[in-house]
Scaffold this motif. Structure first.
Motif, PDB file in Angstrom:
ATOM      1  N   ASP A 136       0.143  -1.177  -3.818  1.00 58.40           N
ATOM      2  CA  ASP A 136      -0.896  -1.193  -2.796  1.00 58.40           C
ATOM      3  C   ASP A 136      -1.189  -2.643  -2.489  1.00 58.40           C
ATOM      4  O   ASP A 136      -2.205  -2.830  -2.160  1.00 58.40           O
ATOM      5  CB  ASP A 136      -1.878  -0.464  -3.184  1.00 58.40           C
TER       6      ASP A 136
ATOM      7  N   LYS B 101      -1.198   6.867  -0.590  1.00 51.50           N
ATOM      8  CA  LYS B 101      -1.575   5.526  -0.300  1.00 51.50           C
ATOM      9  C   LYS B 101      -0.344   4.722  -0.123  1.00 51.50           C
ATOM     10  O   LYS B 101      -0.543   3.890   0.903  1.00 51.50           O
ATOM     11  CB  LYS B 101      -2.600   4.666  -1.289  1.00 51.50           C
TER      12      LYS B 101
ATOM     13  N   ASN C 136      -7.219  -0.388  -1.021  1.00 50.02           N
ATOM     14  CA  ASN C 136      -7.871   1.096  -1.962  1.00 50.02           C
ATOM     15  C   ASN C 136      -8.412   1.938  -0.757  1.00 50.02           C
ATOM     16  O   ASN C 136      -8.537   2.906  -1.021  1.00 50.02           O
ATOM     17  CB  ASN C 136      -8.887   0.578  -2.847  1.00 50.02           C
TER      18      ASN C 136
END
Ligand code: UD1
Ligand code: CA
Length: 465
Positions: free
Chosen positions: A102, A22, A227
């Protein structure tokens, strides 16, 4: 006061549905975690520890050796992740910024404002918060009757009343370093996700009588935690607006900023005009007074001042000053153009150097060549650099004239001032100032056209009878 940072980057990011870890997903061409690390570095954190786990090797190779790493072998939650930095930072006195890998939109100025507030309040923990119209998925900030922060409740653990709270945890905090690690010891995984939440530290410190501060961001976009791919698209859009506005502020004209895509590391000089549909990638650096676009894609390309590039694709190329490229040119890796070079429509250049004032105006392929200055390469002329097995070089001196549709069969050397006659297929070297002609001599047959037509008509009549 010593400043440190912990960047959380060990998660896999299941909701991204991706082979790529991610925090490595790019936002405006730069991995999210690199954006985050740049932010904390600019905030003058003396030590930065990145928590790695999923794709640890890859994350490390992207971020390099300027940071410290702590491995979180199993991803048991954000609190557990921060705990992995204890052997490195546990004995330090100072302020520790904790930030998620993130959340690429958090600004340095915001982190600095949070640290200032933290110090002014003498807080044990300061949370960077945001008010969102749609707080779904984020931890909620629970305040007491005196409006002081009590704790953070994760979305999945919220009561309906808590879920209605719009003030959220952005996932960026600063802590008194010793109190952070001391409170982390008390965090359990008794919650709906069975994870050790970093957010529980806030409630623990509050109950112990410490001051907790909240620093509300002005721009809710900074809160975006990526996400899934929808949030990734949102982050990209906001980052793009931010980057474009920076270029506009420093003197670049964007004809249509909403349709101009500029990567984070790109530089552009003042008075350059960018037309819509232009994508500037990687480490592209454009000079002043250039015109780029419309519909051009430049990757890792250096462009000198005063150059015009229209409807063109370039990659790992260098273009000098005052050049005129396109429309519809393709500059492939290893292309180096001197000043005042013209590369026109439907021309492809690969791994070639072209000297100043030279022109390749239309329909040419130049590959593995070194071309001097003041050379004219006529329409449709090409270098034949590949025999199916080997790539060979073509060298063309200064002031050479290559006639239209010439085939230059490499390896080949053409001396300065040589003249290649149009339509020639050149297989042998040509000396300085020689003229080379390699084509059939023309034969004209007077009146023969009518004879040919009569013969064709007769054949057709026989066949239709
Ligand atoms: C987290 C916060 C939430 C906040 C949100 C902001 C917790 C418990 N929740 O939720 O309050 O509103 O961020 O975006 O902290 N990570 C690890 N190791 C782990 C788990 C996560 O390194 O074991 C890393 C992830 O790679 C990611 C970051 O920590 O970069 C945040 O984890 P994520 O699972 O995305 O947390 P959220 O559910 O978004
Ligand atoms: Ca997240």
């Amino acid at each position: 006061m010593k400043k440190m940072a912990i960047v959380l980057a060990a998660g896999q990011g299941k909701r991204m549905k991706s082979k790529l870890y991610k925090v490595l997903h790019p936002v405006c061409g730069k991995p999210m975690v690199s954006h985050v690390l740049d932010t904390v570095n600019r905030a003058a954190c003396e030590r930065s520890v990145v928590i790695i786990g999923h794709g640890a090797d890859v994350v490390q190779s992207v971020l390099g050796q300027s940071v410290e790493y702590a491995l979180q072998a199993q991803q048991l939650g954000t609190g557990h992740a921060v705990m992995q930095a204890k052997p490195m930072l546990g004995e330090e006195d100072g302020i520790t910024v904790v930030i998620c890998g993130d959340t690429p939109l958090v600004r340095t100025e915001t982190v600095e404002a949070m640290i200032t507030l933290h110090a002014r309040r003498g807080a044990a923990a300061t949370i960077l918060t945001a008010k969102l119209d749609n707080p779904t998925g984020y931890g909620r900030i629970i305040r007491g009757s005196d409006s002081g922060v009590l704790r953070i409740v994760e979305h999945k653990d919220c009561s309906p009343e808590e879920a209605a709270i719009r003030e959220i945890n952005t996932g960026t905090y600063c802590f008194d370093n010793r109190k952070l690690f001391q409170a982390l010891e008390q965090v359990t995984n008794q919650n709906n996700q069975g994870e050790y939440y970093l957010t529980d530290v806030i409630g623990i410190l509050q109950r112990e009588g410490n001051a907790i501060a909240a620093c509300l961001v002005d721009d809710p976009a900074e809160a975006i935690g990526v996400n899934d791919r929808i949030a990734l698209g949102e982050a990209e859009r906001h980052m793009r607006q931010r980057i474009n506005a920076q270029h506009q502020t420093s003197g670049v004209t964007l004809i249509d900023a909403e349709h101009t895509y500029i990567d984070a590391e790109v530089t552009i000089g003042a008075d350059t005009v960018i037309y819509p549909g232009t994508i500037l990638r990687g480490h592209t650096a454009i000079g002043e007074d250039c015109v780029v676009g419309p519909a051009s894609e430049l990757t890792n390309t250096i462009i000198g001042n005063g150059t015009t590039i229209r409807q063109t694709v370039t990659e790992d190329a260098e273009v000098g000053e005052g050049c005129n490229i396109g429309p519809f040119a393709f500059l492939r890796p290893g292309t180096k153009l001197g000043n005042h070079v013209k590369v026109g429509d439907f021309v492809e250049i690969k791994n070639s150097v072209i000297g100043e004032n030279s022109k390749v105006p239309h329909l040419s392929y130049v590959g593995d060549a070194v071309v001097g200055s003041n050379v004219n390469i006529g329409c449709g002329a090409i270098t034949a650099n590949y025999d199916g097995y080997n790539k060979s070089k073509t060298e063309i001196g200064d002031n050479v004239f290559v006639g239209s549709n010439a085939n230059l069969i490499a390896p080949l050397k053409i001396g300065s001032g040589a003249y290649i006659v149009a339509g020639s297929t050149i297989t042998q070297n040509v000396a300085d100032n020689d003229l080379a002609i390699a084509r059939e001599r023309q034969v004209n047959k007077p009146g023969y056209a009518e004879k040919i037509r009569a013969r064709a008509r007769a054949k057709k009549d026989r066949e239709t009878d």
